[in-house]
Design a protein around this motif. Structure first.
Motif, PDB file in Angstrom:
ATOM      1  N   TRP A   2       0.851  -1.186   0.000  1.00 34.30           N
ATOM      2  CA  TRP A   2       0.000   0.000   0.000  1.00 34.30           C
ATOM      3  C   TRP A   2       0.886   1.235   0.000  1.00 34.30           C
ATOM      4  CZ3 TRP A   2      -5.321  -0.176  -0.101  1.00 34.30           C
ATOM      5  CH2 TRP A   2      -5.856  -1.462  -0.020  1.00 34.30           C
ATOM      6  N   THR A   5       0.463   8.684  -1.283  1.00 34.41           N
ATOM      7  CA  THR A   5       1.117   9.802  -1.959  1.00 34.41           C
ATOM      8  C   THR A   5       0.562  11.072  -1.333  1.00 34.41           C
ATOM      9  OG1 THR A   5       1.208   8.500  -3.984  1.00 34.41           O
ATOM     10  CG2 THR A   5       1.602  10.868  -4.184  1.00 34.41           C
ATOM     11  N   TYR A  35      -3.453  10.440  -1.375  1.00 31.56           N
ATOM     12  CA  TYR A  35      -4.068   9.345  -2.121  1.00 31.56           C
ATOM     13  C   TYR A  35      -3.543   8.034  -1.568  1.00 31.56           C
ATOM     14  CZ  TYR A  35      -5.115  13.095  -5.328  1.00 31.56           C
ATOM     15  OH  TYR A  35      -5.570  14.268  -5.870  1.00 31.56           O
ATOM     16  N   SER A  37      -3.200   4.052  -2.344  1.00 33.17           N
ATOM     17  CA  SER A  37      -3.224   3.130  -3.477  1.00 33.17           C
ATOM     18  C   SER A  37      -2.754   1.748  -3.043  1.00 33.17           C
ATOM     19  CB  SER A  37      -2.287   3.609  -4.581  1.00 33.17           C
ATOM     20  OG  SER A  37      -2.578   4.923  -4.950  1.00 33.17           O
ATOM     21  N   GLU A  38      -3.365   0.734  -3.620  1.00 31.11           N
ATOM     22  CA  GLU A  38      -2.881  -0.629  -3.429  1.00 31.11           C
ATOM     23  C   GLU A  38      -2.085  -1.003  -4.677  1.00 31.11           C
ATOM     24  OE1 GLU A  38      -4.384  -5.122  -2.372  1.00 31.11           O
ATOM     25  OE2 GLU A  38      -5.832  -3.694  -3.162  1.00 31.11           O
ATOM     26  N   ILE A  39      -0.870  -1.461  -4.471  1.00 38.77           N
ATOM     27  CA  ILE A  39      -0.001  -1.862  -5.572  1.00 38.77           C
ATOM     28  C   ILE A  39      -0.074  -3.387  -5.683  1.00 38.77           C
ATOM     29  CG2 ILE A  39       2.328  -1.801  -6.519  1.00 38.77           C
ATOM     30  CD1 ILE A  39       0.953   0.971  -6.071  1.00 38.77           C
TER      31      ILE A  39
END
Length: 48
Positions: A2, A5, A35, A37-39
């Motif tokens: 996760w 940013t 933000y 984000s899941e990578i």
């Protein structure tokens, strides 16, 4: 993985976390535009 940013004071910072829980806790405590984000990688175990 996760990633948060963060845009604050005309700077960009990125923070990596191993779990969603720890990422969401940090996300709540951060100020600025952010933000979460899941990578996901193509070789993650969920795709096997």
């Amino acid at each position: 993985m996760w990633v948060i940013t963060l845009y604050l004071n005309e700077k960009i910072k990125m923070f990596e976390f191993h779990t969603e829980k720890e990422a969401r806790e940090a996300f709540r405590n951060m100020e600025g535009d952010k933000y979460l984000s899941e990578i996901v990688y193509f070789n993650d175990p969920c795709f096997l």
